[in-house]
Design a protein around this motif. Structure first.
Motif, PDB file in Angstrom:
ATOM      1  N   GLY A   1       0.889  -1.170  -0.043  1.00  0.00           N
ATOM      2  CA  GLY A   1       0.112   0.037  -0.029  1.00  0.00           C
ATOM      3  C   GLY A   1       0.861   1.282  -0.068  1.00  0.00           C
ATOM      4  N   TRP A   2       1.742   1.329   0.856  1.00  0.00           N
ATOM      5  CA  TRP A   2       2.929   2.553   0.873  1.00  0.00           C
ATOM      6  C   TRP A   2       3.418   2.741  -0.507  1.00  0.00           C
ATOM      7  CZ3 TRP A   2       8.168   2.607  -0.002  1.00  0.00           C
ATOM      8  CH2 TRP A   2       8.726   3.791   0.425  1.00  0.00           C
ATOM      9  N   GLN A   3       3.868   1.446  -1.262  1.00  0.00           N
ATOM     10  CA  GLN A   3       4.691   1.637  -2.563  1.00  0.00           C
ATOM     11  C   GLN A   3       3.677   2.029  -3.489  1.00  0.00           C
ATOM     12  OE1 GLN A   3       6.010  -2.310  -3.271  1.00  0.00           O
ATOM     13  NE2 GLN A   3       7.945  -2.017  -2.239  1.00  0.00           N
TER      14      GLN A   3
ATOM     15  N   ARG B   1       3.948   5.649  -5.536  1.00  0.00           N
ATOM     16  CA  ARG B   1       4.041   5.618  -6.918  1.00  0.00           C
ATOM     17  C   ARG B   1       2.990   6.857  -7.477  1.00  0.00           C
ATOM     18  NH1 ARG B   1       3.718  -0.202  -9.750  1.00  0.00           N
ATOM     19  NH2 ARG B   1       5.893  -0.278  -8.313  1.00  0.00           N
ATOM     20  N   MET B   2       1.673   6.660  -6.949  1.00  0.00           N
ATOM     21  CA  MET B   2       0.685   7.689  -7.452  1.00  0.00           C
ATOM     22  C   MET B   2       1.124   8.860  -7.093  1.00  0.00           C
ATOM     23  SD  MET B   2      -2.750   5.526  -6.140  1.00  0.00           S
ATOM     24  CE  MET B   2      -3.802   6.753  -6.989  1.00  0.00           C
ATOM     25  N   ALA B   3       1.620   9.338  -5.919  1.00  0.00           N
ATOM     26  CA  ALA B   3       1.995  10.294  -5.755  1.00  0.00           C
ATOM     27  C   ALA B   3       3.101  10.933  -6.572  1.00  0.00           C
ATOM     28  CB  ALA B   3       2.784  10.534  -4.103  1.00  0.00           C
ATOM     29  N   ARG B   4       4.182  10.153  -7.002  1.00  0.00           N
ATOM     30  CA  ARG B   4       5.022  10.619  -7.893  1.00  0.00           C
ATOM     31  C   ARG B   4       4.312  10.879  -9.175  1.00  0.00           C
ATOM     32  NH1 ARG B   4       8.234   6.391  -5.389  1.00  0.00           N
ATOM     33  NH2 ARG B   4       7.768   5.150  -7.030  1.00  0.00           N
ATOM     34  N   ARG B   5       3.406  10.053  -9.753  1.00  0.00           N
ATOM     35  CA  ARG B   5       2.908   9.976 -10.796  1.00  0.00           C
ATOM     36  C   ARG B   5       2.022  11.480 -11.094  1.00  0.00           C
ATOM     37  NH1 ARG B   5      -1.197   5.629 -13.901  1.00  0.00           N
ATOM     38  NH2 ARG B   5      -1.569   6.934 -15.725  1.00  0.00           N
ATOM     39  N   ARG B   6       1.296  11.782  -9.959  1.00  0.00           N
ATOM     40  CA  ARG B   6       0.540  13.085  -9.996  1.00  0.00           C
ATOM     41  C   ARG B   6       1.445  14.271 -10.059  1.00  0.00           C
ATOM     42  NH1 ARG B   6      -2.624  10.194  -6.003  1.00  0.00           N
ATOM     43  NH2 ARG B   6      -1.399  11.327  -4.240  1.00  0.00           N
TER      44      ARG B   6
END
Length: 221
Positions: free
Chosen positions: A80-82, A86-91
């Motif tokens: 879940g953390w990964q 990943r979603m934060a970096r993508r945003r």
């Protein structure tokens, strides 16, 4: 993961030792049986062919089940953390690319020239967030002539867009085809397609092909 493997081996050793005690482990006779029971208890709740009968054996089995739950929760937390990272970096990347797109569009002419006898239309529709495509209109001879520049840097994405922005800035200088800038660094020449899409982004400097460029190497060249 090594710690998990070692812990499973310790549980298997405990079950094998308990099998020597009377009325503790039903169906467990060998070390392979002990390891088998440990693994199936980790993956499921067991198949019923090996059963902890005595109270000490059941205590060890319950400890392993609690260990299994901790492992599952830890793995789920890590995954879940990964995913969140990943979603934060993508945003963040999408936000940066949106800003880059706005900057690229700002470099394009906001008004098209009126040319008698012609209807002028222009747009930039990038296949990605940004691209190496650009166009420019430059008036000459006090507006009596219009120079229309349409260019496409080989390749796509950020590197191509940065190169396009650099060349666009060069076109804004007071230089005509065949002329050289005052510092002697650039001469504007008409050339055909360099046919190097496979190694793009690239540019030709004198007789040298500079291929597989990135922004830093482009600036160095």
């Amino acid at each position: 993961m090594v710690a998990v493997y070692l812990t499973l081996v310790l549980f298997a050793a405990a079950y094998y030792k308990l099998a020597d005690w009377p009325n503790q482990m039903s169906g467990l006779e060998t070390k392979t049986d002990a390891l088998y029971f440990t693994l199936v208890t980790l993956a499921t709740v067991g198949f019923g062919d090996i059963v902890p009968v005595g109270q000490p054996a059941r205590v060890v089995a319950m400890i392993q089940i609690m260990f299994n739950l901790v492992i599952i929760a830890s793995v789920a937390s890590i995954i879940g953390w990964q995913l969140r990272e990943r979603m934060a970096r993508r945003r963040a990347l999408e936000k940066e690319m949106a800003i880059a797109r706005q900057i690229q569009l700002a470099l394009l002419p906001d008004q098209l020239p009126e040319i008698p006898g012609y209807s002028v239309f222009a747009m930039n529709d990038a296949s990605r967030a940004v691209s190496g495509d650009f166009y420019e209109f430059q008036g000459r001879d006090e507006g009596d002539e219009q120079v229309i520049v349409i260019a496409d840097v080989s390749g796509k994405g950020m590197a191509a867009s940065l190169m396009a922005a650099s060349f666009d800035a060069l076109l804004m200088g007071p230089i005509e085809v065949g002329q050289t800038t005052a510092d002697g660094k650039f001469t504007l020449s008409v050339v055909e397609c360099l046919a190097s899409c496979g190694t793009a982004p690239m540019m030709q400097v004198n007789d040298d092909y500079c291929e597989n460029l990135d922004p830093q190497r482009t600036l160095e060249i």
